[in-house]
Motif scaffolding. Sequence first.
Motif, mmCIF file in Angstrom:
data_model
loop_
_atom_site.group_PDB
_atom_site.id
_atom_site.type_symbol
_atom_site.label_atom_id
_atom_site.label_comp_id
_atom_site.label_asym_id
_atom_site.label_seq_id
_atom_site.Cartn_x
_atom_site.Cartn_y
_atom_site.Cartn_z
ATOM 1 N N SER A 34 0.825 -1.205 0.000
ATOM 2 C CA SER A 34 0.000 0.000 0.000
ATOM 3 C C SER A 34 0.858 1.252 0.000
ATOM 4 O O SER A 34 2.060 1.204 0.287
ATOM 5 C CB SER A 34 -0.923 -0.017 1.226
ATOM 6 N N VAL B 3 1.427 5.548 0.940
ATOM 7 C CA VAL B 3 1.145 6.536 1.989
ATOM 8 C C VAL B 3 1.824 7.861 1.636
ATOM 9 O O VAL B 3 2.934 7.879 1.102
ATOM 10 C CB VAL B 3 1.666 6.032 3.353
ATOM 11 N N GLY C 232 -3.575 7.215 2.948
ATOM 12 C CA GLY C 232 -3.058 6.015 2.316
ATOM 13 C C GLY C 232 -4.016 5.470 1.282
ATOM 14 O O GLY C 232 -5.237 5.626 1.385
ATOM 15 N N PHE D 30 -4.758 1.849 0.065
ATOM 16 C CA PHE D 30 -4.458 0.510 0.547
ATOM 17 C C PHE D 30 -4.971 -0.562 -0.408
ATOM 18 O O PHE D 30 -6.116 -0.500 -0.865
ATOM 19 C CB PHE D 30 -5.076 0.292 1.928
ATOM 20 N N TRP E 200 -4.300 3.176 11.515
ATOM 21 C CA TRP E 200 -5.066 3.569 10.339
ATOM 22 C C TRP E 200 -6.550 3.265 10.473
ATOM 23 O O TRP E 200 -6.941 2.242 11.015
ATOM 24 C CB TRP E 200 -4.517 2.845 9.098
ATOM 25 N N TYR F 250 7.229 1.892 3.828
ATOM 26 C CA TYR F 250 6.078 1.019 4.026
ATOM 27 C C TYR F 250 6.205 -0.159 3.050
ATOM 28 O O TYR F 250 6.381 0.038 1.842
ATOM 29 C CB TYR F 250 4.775 1.762 3.746
#
Length: 326
Positions: free
Chosen positions: A47, A49, A58, A60, A82, A299
């Motif tokens: 994902s 961000v 974000g 996702f 989140w 991430y």
Amino acid sequence: MKIYCEELSFMPWEERPSGFEGVLWRYSKNPITKRNPIRKGARVFNSAVLPYDGKFVGIFRIDHKNTKPFLHVGWSEDGIDWKIDEEPIQWRDLDGRDFPVVYAYDPRLVKIEDTHYITFCTDDHGPTIGVGMTKDFKNFTRLPNAFVPCNRNGVLFPRKIHGKYVMLNRPSDMGHTPFGDIFLSESFDMVHWGNHRWVMGRSSNNWWENLKIGAGPVPIETSEGWLLIYHGVTLTCNGYVYSFGAALLDLDDPAKVLYRSKYYLLTPEEDYEVCGFVPNVVFPCAALCDGKTGRLAIYYGAADTYVALAFGYVQEIVEFIKKNSE
């Protein structure tokens, strides 16, 4: 060395563990997402961000309980905890008509000038790179797909280069792609893409990336070149293993590789990376950078099941690449 990123003092961060000598270290409370993140979702991973209005937004990838992947918006105050929307993004085309998607996965998110662009893998008689845009994360507009099938891992640079948008991509096939090199394509309007050029390929010397490679987070601009974090894949007797490494690309001509590390930065080692829906996967999709301190938060998807975080310093990663370049 200069880092051309905005100051981001409120980004998620954890100091290097005492005695740790590597250039990337994992967040001690990984993974930051759990299974079944929303009612219809089974897994969230791979994902993207970015900071937005003093907090974080974000995009996702969530595999629904029918196993098809879709993109959902999420919000966070600290980039770690989140709240993810229950319903996937609803796209409209340039004329305001509904633009349904068959599937969408592995997004990247970048702000270029006053618009946020989302690139992701989608379907058009085979996997290809979908492109969308938004200015408020409430209304989402689909642009035409960037390439004909088959293609994956479309990653935009964060600014125009010589007046053109630039996207890294990885031509592939209809299946799990037992091959793959990184190419670069250009566009004046984010619709018509051309001047396709080879950037770099898999390495027969570095076995962690001897099967295929693909661009990861949006490249980070430094005075030493574009810092590219990318994933590499090897095939073992127990299946694929996904790790990630780094390279430096020329600022004016990013199809030119200046340095490329022969060693990976991160490989599956922790339980949440080696055990999951698809074991032995670390797959980077996004990076937050503080231009003042050089702090970096990456991430990454873990075992196609979770989102996890790793931390480091841009300066140290650049030094690592140059020191260990082929």
